[in-house]
Design a protein around this motif. Structure first.
Motif, PDB file in Angstrom:
ATOM      1  N   THR A 230       0.824  -1.219   0.000  1.00 55.78           N
ATOM      2  CA  THR A 230       0.000   0.000   0.000  1.00 55.78           C
ATOM      3  C   THR A 230       0.857   1.268   0.000  1.00 55.78           C
ATOM      4  O   THR A 230       0.361   2.357   0.309  1.00 55.78           O
ATOM      5  N   THR A 231       2.130   1.121  -0.368  1.00 53.05           N
ATOM      6  CA  THR A 231       3.056   2.260  -0.317  1.00 53.05           C
ATOM      7  C   THR A 231       2.548   3.475  -1.090  1.00 53.05           C
ATOM      8  O   THR A 231       2.658   4.600  -0.627  1.00 53.05           O
ATOM      9  N   GLY A 232       1.989   3.249  -2.270  1.00 53.31           N
ATOM     10  CA  GLY A 232       1.605   4.385  -3.109  1.00 53.31           C
ATOM     11  C   GLY A 232       0.225   4.948  -2.852  1.00 53.31           C
ATOM     12  O   GLY A 232      -0.139   5.959  -3.448  1.00 53.31           O
ATOM     13  N   SER A 233      -0.552   4.316  -1.954  1.00 55.85           N
ATOM     14  CA  SER A 233      -1.947   4.736  -1.778  1.00 55.85           C
ATOM     15  C   SER A 233      -2.070   6.162  -1.264  1.00 55.85           C
ATOM     16  O   SER A 233      -2.682   7.018  -1.911  1.00 55.85           O
ATOM     17  N   MET A 234      -1.494   6.450  -0.090  1.00 58.92           N
ATOM     18  CA  MET A 234      -1.625   7.789   0.474  1.00 58.92           C
ATOM     19  C   MET A 234      -0.871   8.841  -0.342  1.00 58.92           C
ATOM     20  O   MET A 234      -1.424   9.909  -0.618  1.00 58.92           O
ATOM     21  N   PRO A 235       0.387   8.574  -0.769  1.00 64.52           N
ATOM     22  CA  PRO A 235       1.030   9.559  -1.658  1.00 64.52           C
ATOM     23  C   PRO A 235       0.238   9.808  -2.941  1.00 64.52           C
ATOM     24  O   PRO A 235       0.201  10.931  -3.447  1.00 64.52           O
ATOM     25  N   GLY A 236      -0.408   8.750  -3.458  1.00 63.90           N
ATOM     26  CA  GLY A 236      -1.214   8.912  -4.661  1.00 63.90           C
ATOM     27  C   GLY A 236      -2.405   9.827  -4.428  1.00 63.90           C
ATOM     28  O   GLY A 236      -2.718  10.695  -5.253  1.00 63.90           O
ATOM     29  N   ILE A 237      -3.074   9.651  -3.285  1.00 67.61           N
ATOM     30  CA  ILE A 237      -4.217  10.506  -2.952  1.00 67.61           C
ATOM     31  C   ILE A 237      -3.762  11.949  -2.765  1.00 67.61           C
ATOM     32  O   ILE A 237      -4.402  12.904  -3.239  1.00 67.61           O
ATOM     33  N   LYS A 238      -2.637  12.125  -2.063  1.00 69.60           N
ATOM     34  CA  LYS A 238      -2.143  13.485  -1.828  1.00 69.60           C
ATOM     35  C   LYS A 238      -1.678  14.132  -3.130  1.00 69.60           C
ATOM     36  O   LYS A 238      -1.840  15.346  -3.325  1.00 69.60           O
ATOM     37  N   ALA A 239      -1.097  13.338  -4.021  1.00 72.15           N
ATOM     38  CA  ALA A 239      -0.671  13.891  -5.309  1.00 72.15           C
ATOM     39  C   ALA A 239      -1.879  14.291  -6.150  1.00 72.15           C
ATOM     40  O   ALA A 239      -1.845  15.302  -6.862  1.00 72.15           O
ATOM     41  N   PHE A 240      -2.946  13.497  -6.072  1.00 70.10           N
ATOM     42  CA  PHE A 240      -4.185  13.884  -6.752  1.00 70.10           C
ATOM     43  C   PHE A 240      -4.713  15.191  -6.174  1.00 70.10           C
ATOM     44  O   PHE A 240      -5.157  16.083  -6.902  1.00 70.10           O
ATOM     45  N   THR A 241      -4.625  15.305  -4.846  1.00 68.16           N
ATOM     46  CA  THR A 241      -5.008  16.551  -4.184  1.00 68.16           C
ATOM     47  C   THR A 241      -4.156  17.714  -4.692  1.00 68.16           C
ATOM     48  O   THR A 241      -4.653  18.818  -4.928  1.00 68.16           O
ATOM     49  N   ALA A 242      -2.847  17.462  -4.861  1.00 67.24           N
ATOM     50  CA  ALA A 242      -1.943  18.498  -5.370  1.00 67.24           C
ATOM     51  C   ALA A 242      -2.322  18.905  -6.790  1.00 67.24           C
ATOM     52  O   ALA A 242      -2.273  20.098  -7.137  1.00 67.24           O
ATOM     53  N   ALA A 243      -2.709  17.919  -7.610  1.00 69.21           N
ATOM     54  CA  ALA A 243      -3.109  18.229  -8.988  1.00 69.21           C
ATOM     55  C   ALA A 243      -4.361  19.107  -9.002  1.00 69.21           C
ATOM     56  O   ALA A 243      -4.456  20.059  -9.777  1.00 69.21           O
ATOM     57  N   VAL A 244      -5.325  18.792  -8.131  1.00 72.65           N
ATOM     58  CA  VAL A 244      -6.541  19.602  -8.043  1.00 72.65           C
ATOM     59  C   VAL A 244      -6.215  20.975  -7.462  1.00 72.65           C
ATOM     60  O   VAL A 244      -6.736  22.004  -7.905  1.00 72.65           O
ATOM     61  N   PHE A 245      -5.330  20.992  -6.470  1.00 75.63           N
ATOM     62  CA  PHE A 245      -4.898  22.223  -5.811  1.00 75.63           C
ATOM     63  C   PHE A 245      -4.307  23.200  -6.835  1.00 75.63           C
ATOM     64  O   PHE A 245      -4.658  24.380  -6.886  1.00 75.63           O
ATOM     65  N   GLY A 246      -3.408  22.709  -7.682  1.00 78.29           N
ATOM     66  CA  GLY A 246      -2.747  23.563  -8.658  1.00 78.29           C
ATOM     67  C   GLY A 246      -3.583  23.838  -9.890  1.00 78.29           C
ATOM     68  O   GLY A 246      -3.329  24.799 -10.615  1.00 78.29           O
ATOM     69  N   GLY A 247      -4.584  22.990 -10.130  1.00 80.46           N
ATOM     70  CA  GLY A 247      -5.407  23.131 -11.335  1.00 80.46           C
ATOM     71  C   GLY A 247      -5.211  21.915 -12.206  1.00 80.46           C
ATOM     72  O   GLY A 247      -4.268  21.872 -13.007  1.00 80.46           O
ATOM     73  N   ILE A 248      -6.066  20.901 -12.051  1.00 84.20           N
ATOM     74  CA  ILE A 248      -5.856  19.640 -12.754  1.00 84.20           C
ATOM     75  C   ILE A 248      -5.967  19.860 -14.268  1.00 84.20           C
ATOM     76  O   ILE A 248      -6.849  20.574 -14.749  1.00 84.20           O
ATOM     77  N   GLY A 249      -5.031  19.295 -14.986  1.00 80.98           N
ATOM     78  CA  GLY A 249      -4.925  19.524 -16.427  1.00 80.98           C
ATOM     79  C   GLY A 249      -3.813  20.490 -16.776  1.00 80.98           C
ATOM     80  O   GLY A 249      -3.435  20.609 -17.940  1.00 80.98           O
ATOM     81  N   SER A 250      -3.256  21.161 -15.756  1.00 79.57           N
ATOM     82  CA  SER A 250      -2.169  22.118 -15.976  1.00 79.57           C
ATOM     83  C   SER A 250      -0.857  21.537 -15.458  1.00 79.57           C
ATOM     84  O   SER A 250      -0.765  21.154 -14.283  1.00 79.57           O
ATOM     85  N   ILE A 251       0.159  21.461 -16.325  1.00 74.75           N
ATOM     86  CA  ILE A 251       1.456  20.920 -15.907  1.00 74.75           C
ATOM     87  C   ILE A 251       2.133  21.834 -14.886  1.00 74.75           C
ATOM     88  O   ILE A 251       2.582  21.363 -13.838  1.00 74.75           O
ATOM     89  N   PRO A 252       2.212  23.153 -15.122  1.00 78.40           N
ATOM     90  CA  PRO A 252       2.768  24.024 -14.073  1.00 78.40           C
ATOM     91  C   PRO A 252       1.934  23.984 -12.794  1.00 78.40           C
ATOM     92  O   PRO A 252       2.464  24.104 -11.685  1.00 78.40           O
ATOM     93  N   GLY A 253       0.615  23.805 -12.933  1.00 68.54           N
ATOM     94  CA  GLY A 253      -0.251  23.707 -11.764  1.00 68.54           C
ATOM     95  C   GLY A 253       0.064  22.489 -10.918  1.00 68.54           C
ATOM     96  O   GLY A 253       0.021  22.550  -9.683  1.00 68.54           O
ATOM     97  N   ALA A 254       0.396  21.365 -11.570  1.00 66.06           N
ATOM     98  CA  ALA A 254       0.763  20.156 -10.832  1.00 66.06           C
ATOM     99  C   ALA A 254       2.037  20.390 -10.031  1.00 66.06           C
ATOM    100  O   ALA A 254       2.147  19.956  -8.870  1.00 66.06           O
ATOM    101  N   LEU A 255       2.997  21.084 -10.625  1.00 65.82           N
ATOM    102  CA  LEU A 255       4.243  21.391  -9.913  1.00 65.82           C
ATOM    103  C   LEU A 255       3.973  22.314  -8.726  1.00 65.82           C
ATOM    104  O   LEU A 255       4.417  22.037  -7.598  1.00 65.82           O
ATOM    105  N   LEU A 256       3.228  23.385  -8.965  1.00 68.61           N
ATOM    106  CA  LEU A 256       2.935  24.338  -7.892  1.00 68.61           C
ATOM    107  C   LEU A 256       2.130  23.687  -6.774  1.00 68.61           C
ATOM    108  O   LEU A 256       2.437  23.855  -5.583  1.00 68.61           O
TER     109      LEU A 256
END
Length: 305
Positions: A230-256
């Motif tokens: 289950t190593t990737g489960s929580m990081p995966g959820i948080k990374a999805f959160t980061a993508a939504v946070f920055g603007g999902i669909g935006s590459i610079p948004g994913a980084l930010l």
């Protein structure tokens, strides 16, 4: 100095989230679907790299390349078998399928490698000698007279994140396949009329996203060496959160979004509570979405109905 140490740790963790979020945001931006199996591909990348180094005694760079190849192929296979037949299906069917693929990968890893934690070897070390000539393994550098220690994993993670970000921006804006991806993202029907193979473009997007997941898996396991199914489960959820946070669909948004999420999480653990850090991260996301629903760098798209 303590503040600077936490800031560097937050940027390092955020860089891992950003690499994972790039995979999410590319797939969503082009295929308009959320691949919730993405976190489990991270775990597969970690296991492939671990087995390559531990059982085959391969150099870390070779083990990482094998993980990227394995996860790239896995991403293409998953897309072809699980998602391609649902190209015109309702989004709920695709979402349920993604969750099913996630559980399948977790249980397959459980059968292959068991639930026993594996200690991931630190690949980011330098073998040196001390003043007496004795061998010493160095895993960090000392700054400000030893007041601040920065691990090689941290330096490598931040550097790799920046390189990947710049490479993706160049790829999507300058290459023929990158332009095809952008065209599919805007309008699949129009792209197909212009001669673009939409199915092949989506498969390539999954391949790139899965390759990035493998890199993130190696970096994640190097920074946090305990490896379980289950190593990737929580990081995966948080990374999805980061993508939504920055603007999902935006590459610079994913980084930010990834960087901000990592910094917020580390500072919340350091100054508020380790138990409440996740709640604080998601609370910040809720506030951002209430103020700017499309995310920090996302764009509001008006559709005629």
């Amino acid at each position: 100095m303590e503040f600077l140490s936490y800031l560097i740790s937050g940027i390092s963790l955020g860089s891992i989230y950003a690499i994972i979020a790039l995979g999410y945001t590319m797939v969503y931006g082009i295929a308009k679907m959320l691949n919730f199996a993405h976190g489990d591909i991270i775990m597969i990348g970690g296991y492939v790299s671990f087995c390559s180094m531990y059982y085959l005694n391969l150099p870390p760079i070779v083990a990482a390349l094998l993980a990227v190849i394995a996860c790239t192929v896995l991403g293409i296979v998953i897309e072809r078998l699980a998602y391609a037949p649902l190209r015109s299906a309702p989004s709920l069917a695709v979402l349920i399928t993604a969750i099913g693929v996630s559980y399948f990968l977790q249980n397959a890893a459980l059968l292959l490698w068991s639930s026993n934690p594996k200690v991931f070897p630190n690949a980011f070390v330098i073998n040196t000698t001390d003043e007496a000539g004795n061998p010493v393994v160095q895993s960090s550098i000392d700054l400000f007279g030893g007041q601040l220690k920065v691990s090689f994993v941290t330096i490598a993670t931040i550097a790799i994140c920046i390189v990947i970000m710049l490479a993706l921006l160049w790829f999507t804006s300058k290459t023929r396949l990158g332009k095809a991806m952008r065209a599919c993202s805007e309008d699949k029907g129009a792209a197909q009329l212009m001669g673009i193979n939409v199915n092949a473009t989506i498969s390539m997007t999954f391949a790139i996203g899965s390759g990035l997941a493998a890199i993130a898996g190696v970096l994640l396991c190097s920074a946090y060496p305990t490896l379980v199914p289950t190593t990737g489960s929580m990081p995966g959820i948080k990374a999805f959160t980061a993508a939504v946070f920055g603007g999902i669909g935006s590459i610079p948004g994913a980084l930010l979004g990834g960087l901000l999420l990592g910094i917020i999480e580390i500072f919340a653990k350091a100054y508020i509570s380790t138990q409440l850090s996740d709640a604080i991260v998601f609370a910040v996301l809720i506030v951002v979405l209430l103020v700017k629903p499309a995310g920090l760098l996302g764009k509001q798209i008006r559709e005629k109905v």
